[in-house]
Design a protein around this motif. Structure first.
Motif, PDB file in Angstrom:
ATOM      1  N   ARG A   1       1.098  -1.130  -0.057  1.00 16.92           N
ATOM      2  CA  ARG A   1      -0.028  -0.471  -0.217  1.00 16.92           C
ATOM      3  C   ARG A   1       0.707   1.670  -0.089  1.00 16.92           C
ATOM      4  N   LEU A   2       0.820   2.013  -0.658  1.00 18.90           N
ATOM      5  CA  LEU A   2       1.358   3.042  -1.269  1.00 18.90           C
ATOM      6  C   LEU A   2       0.329   4.232  -1.254  1.00 18.90           C
ATOM      7  N   SER A   3       0.042   5.387  -0.225  1.00 20.60           N
ATOM      8  CA  SER A   3      -0.387   7.204  -0.601  1.00 20.60           C
ATOM      9  C   SER A   3       0.219   8.552  -0.504  1.00 20.60           C
ATOM     10  N   GLU A   4       0.051   8.812  -0.984  1.00 22.00           N
ATOM     11  CA  GLU A   4       0.651  10.445  -1.340  1.00 22.00           C
ATOM     12  C   GLU A   4       1.875  10.993  -0.321  1.00 22.00           C
ATOM     13  N   THR A   5       0.951  10.512   1.228  1.00 23.14           N
ATOM     14  CA  THR A   5       1.747  10.559   2.574  1.00 23.14           C
ATOM     15  C   THR A   5       2.871  10.244   2.491  1.00 23.14           C
ATOM     16  N   ASP A   6       3.222   8.829   2.493  1.00 25.05           N
ATOM     17  CA  ASP A   6       3.711   8.093   2.012  1.00 25.05           C
ATOM     18  C   ASP A   6       5.661   8.343   1.285  1.00 25.05           C
ATOM     19  N   LEU A   7       5.413   9.166   0.477  1.00 26.48           N
ATOM     20  CA  LEU A   7       6.633   9.523  -0.151  1.00 26.48           C
ATOM     21  C   LEU A   7       7.015  10.471   0.562  1.00 26.48           C
ATOM     22  N   ALA A   8       6.621  11.119   1.565  1.00 27.67           N
ATOM     23  CA  ALA A   8       7.374  12.284   2.278  1.00 27.67           C
ATOM     24  C   ALA A   8       8.434  10.818   3.277  1.00 27.67           C
ATOM     25  N   ASP A   9       8.022   9.393   3.520  1.00 27.81           N
ATOM     26  CA  ASP A   9       8.340   8.843   4.506  1.00 27.81           C
ATOM     27  C   ASP A   9      10.453   8.869   3.054  1.00 27.81           C
ATOM     28  N   PRO A  10      12.119   9.393   4.501  1.00 25.35           N
ATOM     29  CA  PRO A  10      12.975   9.349   4.049  1.00 25.35           C
ATOM     30  C   PRO A  10      13.005   7.544   3.734  1.00 25.35           C
ATOM     31  N   GLN A  11      12.541   6.594   4.733  1.00 23.01           N
ATOM     32  CA  GLN A  11      13.048   5.120   4.606  1.00 23.01           C
ATOM     33  C   GLN A  11      12.709   5.321   3.371  1.00 23.01           C
ATOM     34  N   LEU A  12      11.641   4.789   3.309  1.00 23.00           N
ATOM     35  CA  LEU A  12      11.094   5.045   1.396  1.00 23.00           C
ATOM     36  C   LEU A  12      12.365   4.878   0.165  1.00 23.00           C
ATOM     37  N   LEU A  13      12.848   5.799   0.501  1.00 25.26           N
ATOM     38  CA  LEU A  13      14.637   5.752  -0.452  1.00 25.26           C
ATOM     39  C   LEU A  13      15.226   5.384  -0.397  1.00 25.26           C
ATOM     40  N   LEU A  14      15.551   4.884   1.494  1.00 25.91           N
ATOM     41  CA  LEU A  14      16.361   3.463   1.585  1.00 25.91           C
ATOM     42  C   LEU A  14      15.702   2.557   0.919  1.00 25.91           C
ATOM     43  N   GLU A  15      14.425   1.916   0.982  1.00 27.40           N
ATOM     44  CA  GLU A  15      13.622   0.635   0.650  1.00 27.40           C
ATOM     45  C   GLU A  15      14.084   0.153  -0.788  1.00 27.40           C
ATOM     46  N   CYS A  16      13.686   1.877  -1.375  1.00 29.10           N
ATOM     47  CA  CYS A  16      13.979   1.205  -2.941  1.00 29.10           C
ATOM     48  C   CYS A  16      15.769   1.562  -2.963  1.00 29.10           C
ATOM     49  N   ARG A  17      16.346   2.120  -2.997  1.00 26.52           N
ATOM     50  CA  ARG A  17      18.056   1.793  -2.951  1.00 26.52           C
ATOM     51  C   ARG A  17      18.635   0.315  -3.103  1.00 26.52           C
ATOM     52  N   THR A  18      17.893   0.086  -1.613  1.00 29.11           N
ATOM     53  CA  THR A  18      18.736  -1.339  -0.904  1.00 29.11           C
ATOM     54  C   THR A  18      17.499  -2.470  -2.119  1.00 29.11           C
ATOM     55  N   ALA A  19      16.481  -2.483  -2.607  1.00 26.21           N
ATOM     56  CA  ALA A  19      16.025  -3.397  -3.045  1.00 26.21           C
ATOM     57  C   ALA A  19      16.868  -3.527  -4.673  1.00 26.21           C
ATOM     58  N   LEU A  20      16.760  -1.925  -5.628  1.00 26.77           N
ATOM     59  CA  LEU A  20      17.571  -2.090  -7.055  1.00 26.77           C
ATOM     60  C   LEU A  20      18.673  -2.107  -7.098  1.00 26.77           C
ATOM     61  N   ASP A  21      19.150  -2.045  -6.015  1.00 25.13           N
ATOM     62  CA  ASP A  21      20.751  -2.872  -5.757  1.00 25.13           C
ATOM     63  C   ASP A  21      20.810  -4.292  -5.607  1.00 25.13           C
ATOM     64  N   GLU A  22      20.321  -4.553  -5.476  1.00 28.83           N
ATOM     65  CA  GLU A  22      19.718  -6.400  -5.229  1.00 28.83           C
ATOM     66  C   GLU A  22      19.851  -6.528  -6.673  1.00 28.83           C
ATOM     67  N   LEU A  23      18.417  -5.847  -7.368  1.00 29.53           N
ATOM     68  CA  LEU A  23      17.702  -5.903  -8.828  1.00 29.53           C
ATOM     69  C   LEU A  23      19.322  -6.063  -9.896  1.00 29.53           C
ATOM     70  N   THR A  24      20.317  -5.733  -9.417  1.00 33.95           N
ATOM     71  CA  THR A  24      20.947  -4.794 -10.183  1.00 33.95           C
ATOM     72  C   THR A  24      22.291  -6.209 -10.384  1.00 33.95           C
ATOM     73  N   GLN A  25      22.369  -6.720  -9.302  1.00 35.69           N
ATOM     74  CA  GLN A  25      23.103  -8.389  -9.139  1.00 35.69           C
ATOM     75  C   GLN A  25      22.165  -9.345 -10.263  1.00 35.69           C
ATOM     76  N   ILE A  26      20.824  -9.766  -9.516  1.00 36.42           N
ATOM     77  CA  ILE A  26      20.162 -10.135 -10.129  1.00 36.42           C
ATOM     78  C   ILE A  26      20.070 -10.437 -11.779  1.00 36.42           C
ATOM     79  N   LEU A  27      19.731  -9.358 -12.322  1.00 36.77           N
ATOM     80  CA  LEU A  27      19.937  -9.056 -13.601  1.00 36.77           C
ATOM     81  C   LEU A  27      21.117  -8.906 -14.185  1.00 36.77           C
TER      82      LEU A  27
END
Length: 448
Positions: free
Chosen positions: A411-437
């Protein structure tokens, strides 16, 4: 030598949200501010990729972008740590934060325009990243798009990459959403079909009055020059400005082509008869037999087409020469559209089968099956030169599904976008993705 049309589908990013950012895209605006489900969106897209792979089609995957785009916010005057940039943007300019979080790169039909080696002067596959400068949230995509495509198609003997066109209105370029290629076989010379909404320098061409025409004739001509296309292998056509004003923001919302076939709405183009004759004549010169399927407005209105995304479908060639149409579930829900499709497939014509997919998360933001894929025609040698990490297999599907389940919010709403933790989650995920791909370093946080 065998040749293939490979569909590289965009993997929906972790910040998939309904920001309503795309003026002229009816679905995007009508669902603005609703809560989204990034996990469901990514899994729906992956399910489509696997289904096409299981049907025997060549299928690949194109990675999402890093979001929020903190660097873009810094260029707009926000400073401090990454967390402070996000917090300040949320407080002072929430629309800019929403734009910097857009997961619109999922619609990789807008990522680039691709010309296969059979059409180009140097016999290489050419890619030009789209500048997408009509919308700010999309205009920030092309640098990373170029990095990702470069990592996927890295062999310079077979692939050539061009930077996006100048980011000004006169050269507005929306990529493959306004480009189709017709051919007898994917490895043979064909005719590339560029559709534009307006001309930047010639006022003889009419323009829409309500919504912007995103693709210019001049941008299409520039891409054709960059790719080394022959004049006799190119056709330019103007989109009907009246349908743009009804929400047809790209040609792939009102027409789709594949092989020797164009499937289009009666109101899609200006000077339709002249355009069809030119396509037929030029394709005949390279041994092709151009055919068209026109959907009459009496059967399906433009409003029906926009709401159902009938034409934002994938038209695929089966081994027996028949055609398969991949449509979103919304087509089945529209009584007139579904009745037309039933009559179409039962008539014994070119399109013999329709398969329905649930892509609700993407559809609610204004993108259907065709938006989610970038088509790349490759011969056997070229396909072997593609980064193998991005070609869909059963093990890759399993890895990507597990990756989504691990990293994505449901679940993601507009207010969730202001959470700095979201950036960390995304970078962690993408760093792993580049290894998968097996992409290497393609994101700003990996490069800088």
């Amino acid at each position: 030598m065998k040749s293939y049309e490979v569909n590289f589908d965009g993997l929906v990013g972790p910040t998939h949200n309904y920001g309503g950012l795309s003026y002229g895209n009816v679905a995007s605006q009508s669902n603005s501010q609703q809560s989204s489900n990034p996990k469901e969106a990514a899994l729906q897209g992956l399910a489509k990729m696997k289904a096409l792979m299981d049907m025997g089609f060549q299928q690949g995957v194109l990675a999402p972008q890093e979001r929020p785009d903190v660097a873009a916010l810094r260029r707009l005057g926000f400073s401090g740590t990454d967390a402070q940039v996000i917090e300040r943007a949320a407080k002072e300019a929430m629309p800019l934060l929403v734009a910097s979080c857009s997961a619109s790169s999922m619609w990789v039909a807008n990522a680039a325009t691709v010309s296969p080696s059979a059409d180009t002067a140097d016999s290489r596959v050419h890619f030009t990243a789209a500048n997408l400068n009509c919308k700010y949230h999309r205009s920030i995509e092309h640098p990373t798009t170029s990095h990702v495509l470069g990592a996927m198609f890295a062999n310079q003997q077979h692939f050539a990459h061009h930077a996006a066109l100048p980011a000004v209105a006169q050269f507005g370029d929306e990529g493959a959403a306004n480009h189709t290629r017709f051919c007898r076989e994917y490895g043979e010379a064909g005719v590339e079909f560029f559709v534009f909404g307006r001309s930047a320098f010639d006022n003889r061409f009419p323009a829409p009055q309500k919504y912007p025409a995103r693709q210019t004739l001049e941008a299409s001509q520039a891409v054709a020059r960059l790719h080394g296309l022959r004049d006799e292998g190119v056709v330019y056509a103007q989109q009907n400005p009246n349908v743009i004003d009804q929400g047809v923001f790209h040609n792939d919302v009102i027409a789709v082509g594949n092989g020797e076939v164009l499937f289009y709405h009666e109101d899609a183009f200006l000077e339709t008869d002249k355009m069809l004759a030119e396509l037929q004549g030029k394709l005949a010169k390279v041994g092709g037999n151009f055919q068209s399927v026109c959907v009459p407005r009496s059967a399906v209105t433009v409003d029906d087409a926009v709401r159902s995304y009938l034409f934002n479908s994938q038209l695929l060639s089966r081994a027996d020469g028949s055609m398969l149409l991949i449509v979103p579930q919304e087509c089945q829900a529209n009584e007139r559209v579904w009745a037309y499709l039933q009559s179409l497939t039962s008539s014994g014509g070119l399109i013999r089968e329709v398969k329905v997919f649930d892509l609700k998360q993407s559809m609610q933001n204004g993108g259907g099956p065709a938006c989610l894929r970038l088509r790349v025609a490759l011969n056997e040698t070229e396909l072997a030169a593609v980064n193998p990490g991005v070609i869909m297999t059963a093990p890759l599907y399993g890895s990507l599904t597990a990756w989504v389940e691990k990293h994505y919010r449901d679940r993601l709403s507009e207010t969730d976008l202001a959470d700095p933790q979201l950036l960390l989650e995304c970078r962690t995920a993408l760093d792993e993705l580049t290894q998968i791909l097996k992409l290497g370093a393609v994101y700003p946080f990996q490069i800088n």
